[in-house]
Design a protein around this motif. Structure first.
Motif, mmCIF file in Angstrom:
data_model
loop_
_atom_site.group_PDB
_atom_site.id
_atom_site.type_symbol
_atom_site.label_atom_id
_atom_site.label_comp_id
_atom_site.label_asym_id
_atom_site.label_seq_id
_atom_site.Cartn_x
_atom_site.Cartn_y
_atom_site.Cartn_z
ATOM 1 N N PRO A 26 0.632 3.053 -7.296
ATOM 2 C CA PRO A 26 -1.436 4.309 -6.195
ATOM 3 C C PRO A 26 -0.705 3.587 -5.228
ATOM 4 C CG PRO A 26 -1.747 3.945 -8.583
ATOM 5 C CD PRO A 26 -0.248 2.656 -8.957
ATOM 6 N N ALA A 27 -0.370 2.032 -4.891
ATOM 7 C CA ALA A 27 -0.892 1.470 -3.923
ATOM 8 C C ALA A 27 0.186 0.691 -2.595
ATOM 9 C CB ALA A 27 -1.564 -0.624 -3.954
ATOM 10 N N PHE A 28 1.736 1.616 -3.475
ATOM 11 C CA PHE A 28 1.813 1.467 -1.733
ATOM 12 C C PHE A 28 1.768 2.650 -1.325
ATOM 13 C CE2 PHE A 28 7.035 2.565 -0.510
ATOM 14 C CZ PHE A 28 7.375 1.016 -0.928
ATOM 15 N N ALA A 29 1.559 3.374 -1.132
ATOM 16 C CA ALA A 29 1.116 4.481 -0.302
ATOM 17 C C ALA A 29 -0.120 3.830 0.664
ATOM 18 C CB ALA A 29 0.564 6.256 -1.014
ATOM 19 N N PRO A 30 -1.125 3.415 0.208
ATOM 20 C CA PRO A 30 -1.650 2.948 1.419
ATOM 21 C C PRO A 30 -0.618 1.724 2.042
ATOM 22 C CG PRO A 30 -3.125 3.332 -0.877
ATOM 23 C CD PRO A 30 -1.453 3.720 -0.924
ATOM 24 N N ALA A 31 -0.374 1.215 1.369
ATOM 25 C CA ALA A 31 -0.069 -0.123 1.878
ATOM 26 C C ALA A 31 1.078 0.968 3.197
ATOM 27 C CB ALA A 31 0.624 -0.520 1.203
ATOM 28 N N MET A 32 1.756 1.772 3.341
ATOM 29 C CA MET A 32 2.610 2.389 3.916
ATOM 30 C C MET A 32 1.708 3.028 5.331
ATOM 31 S SD MET A 32 5.886 2.897 4.150
ATOM 32 C CE MET A 32 5.994 3.952 5.790
ATOM 33 N N GLN A 33 0.489 3.419 4.414
ATOM 34 C CA GLN A 33 -0.626 4.517 5.748
ATOM 35 C C GLN A 33 -0.304 2.679 6.512
ATOM 36 O OE1 GLN A 33 -3.151 5.926 3.551
ATOM 37 N NE2 GLN A 33 -1.984 8.015 3.245
ATOM 38 N N SER A 34 -1.226 1.303 6.033
ATOM 39 C CA SER A 34 -1.061 0.600 6.396
ATOM 40 C C SER A 34 -0.283 0.259 7.395
ATOM 41 C CB SER A 34 -1.931 -0.488 5.783
ATOM 42 O OG SER A 34 -3.057 0.455 4.960
ATOM 43 N N LEU A 35 0.872 -0.136 7.297
ATOM 44 C CA LEU A 35 1.897 -0.629 8.456
ATOM 45 C C LEU A 35 2.375 0.050 9.295
ATOM 46 C CD1 LEU A 35 4.772 -2.282 8.177
ATOM 47 C CD2 LEU A 35 6.191 -0.886 6.815
#
Length: 481
Positions: A26-35
């Motif tokens: 679940p944390a991967f998509a938010p990390a991508m958005q932050s990047l």
């Protein structure tokens, strides 16, 4: 800059190698958005003059800074596509058109409208009526989950497979501008073309076997009585598939080979006619002449196994070489022997039981062969279903534009030619040995000037000059001649 380059590379490798992990974290998509957000803010600051952010990239001039930012932006876009594909984020339901907008539409629009209303997508989630569920156990939205060889449920299913229309704007469960959609279309249509003959043959055999208890004399029953032969389309049949029927199938052995894997040696009746007549040399000559289209190595065959009222079908690939077939024809006028590697593990247990209990009744077995050389097409299908979409070159030019028009597709220069200061030296195209001509692919003025000079004084004719300039300054160029 080094931080973004490293993060993009690490994320890309992770998303490419561990697709299931991407979807389950679940944390991967938010990390991508932050990047993406950090990159946009950073790129805006370093692209200003003077730069508003302290970074190693700011030591370069503005042109080089913009070029470096563009390269990182391309890599980030590639990463986004990989993650989107791994998460299944490109999957979508197809919207239905508005009935009120159907007046005054063109023929093409009318076709697309009909396709929209009859659209019945792949997998349970994309069906016209999702509550109907999947068509069979090999019906999936993702081609990576589809087995190339049809399963038994697929072979006997009364619902046709999902075949997408290869038309821009046609309904599909993937976005029209995605390379994933193009791969999906190519895979499904090529697979159907490959497997249709054997599926049609099995459908005909099962249908005629069901008519057998009613006393109706079918072509299949006649072939069984003659101990095999060629099944030809009926006079009133809509199918034009011819296939071979071999009867009296028994098992000689179940073996394991380093290349072919687990395979079974089958013995069955030699079909009537020239294959069964003459001396050993004549029979060998016959099979050598037809061996390129019958019982050939890599050919797709089906074993139809009937026990009481239950009939099962198992697909396999012939593993034996033509020499082995010819030798078996020499040894006996009544039987032939081939090796077959089956796709389903279930049949291996049944074969072992038949080998251990040869005197027990194990029903009737027939071998069906349609003109399908599976091994020649499988590498292409395997590549289509396993390739990483972001690794496909020229992807932006291969996809179907939603509009169906190509005049809005901008062809950019080759990536290597976008390096700041990159130029082509075209002196070799002149015969005088004194002309100096430099072509800058990023400058329209330079391209026009180079084309004029090539037409006037080079060894090229006008059309060759145009082709040369286009090819050197375009990422994709089609040249006739």
């Amino acid at each position: 800059m080094e931080l973004f380059s490293t993060l993009i590379t690490v994320f890309h490798e992770y998303a490419s190698r561990f697709k299931q992990a991407v979807a389950s974290k679940p944390a991967f998509a938010p990390a991508m958005q932050s990047l993406v957000g950090w990159f946009l803010a950073w790129s805006d600051l370093v692209s200003q003059e003077p730069p508003m952010f302290t970074d190693s990239i700011t030591k370069a001039n503005l042109r080089n800074r913009k070029w470096l930012v563009e390269q990182l932006s391309r890599e980030l876009e590639t990463l986004r596509r990989v993650v989107d594909s791994a998460e299944g984020g490109t999957t979508r339901r197809v919207s239905r058109p508005n009935l009120g907008a159907s007046r005054g539409i063109t023929a093409d629009e009318s076709l697309l409208s009909r396709l929209q209303y009859t659209y019945d997508g792949p997998g349970a989630e994309n069906r016209l009526n999702p509550e109907d569920g999947a068509r069979h156990d090999n019906d999936f939205a993702s081609i990576s989950e589809i087995r190339i060889a049809p399963t038994y449920e697929e072979l006997v299913s009364s619902t046709p497979n999902y075949l997408p229309a290869n038309i821009p704007g046609a309904p599909h469960h993937l976005p029209g501008d995605s390379i994933e959609r193009l791969l999906d279309i190519q895979f499904r249509l090529l697979r159907e073309e490959l497997t249709c003959p054997i599926k049609t043959a099995i459908f005909i055999v099962l249908e005629e076997m069901q008519q057998q208890p009613n006393g109706k004399k079918t072509q299949f029953l006649e072939l069984v009585e003659k101990k095999g032969g060629l099944h030809k389309p009926g006079r009133h049949s809509l199918d034009s598939v011819m296939f071979s029927v071999y009867t009296g199938v028994t098992f000689k052995s179940l073996e394991c080979h380093s290349r072919a894997g687990i395979f079974t040696t089958l013995i069955f009746d030699t079909p009537s006619g020239r294959a069964r007549e003459g001396n050993p040399a004549q029979r060998a000559q016959y099979w050598e002449s037809v061996g390129k289209r019958r019982l050939m190595q890599g050919g797709l065959v089906a074993l139809v196994w009937k026990v009481a009222d239950e009939t099962k079908v198992y697909l396999g690939v012939i593993t034996s070489k033509m020499e082995e077939l010819v030798n078996s024809a020499k040894a006996s006028s009544n039987t032939l022997r081939v090796g077959v590697s089956f796709f389903d593990v279930e049949i291996e247990a049944r074969i072992l039981q038949a080998l251990q209990q040869p005197h027990m009744g194990h029903g009737q077995r027939f071998l069906i062969e349609a003109p399908v050389l599976l091994e020649s097409i499988c590498p292409f299908l395997d590549t289509l279903k396993t390739v990483v979409p972001s690794d496909i070159p020229f992807a932006k030019y291969l996809v179907h534009p939603e509009s169906g028009r190509l005049d809005n597709v901008k062809v950019e220069p080759p990536l290597y030619a976008t390096t700041p200061g990159y130029t082509f030296t075209l002196d070799c195209l002149f015969t005088d040995g004194r002309t100096n001509l430099i072509l800058d692919p990023s400058s329209e003025r330079s391209k026009t000037a180079a084309l004029d000079r090539l037409k006037l004084g080079s060894r090229l004719d006008p059309t060759q000059a145009e082709a040369t300039v286009k090819a050197l300054t375009s990422g994709v160029a089609l040249i006739q001649g």
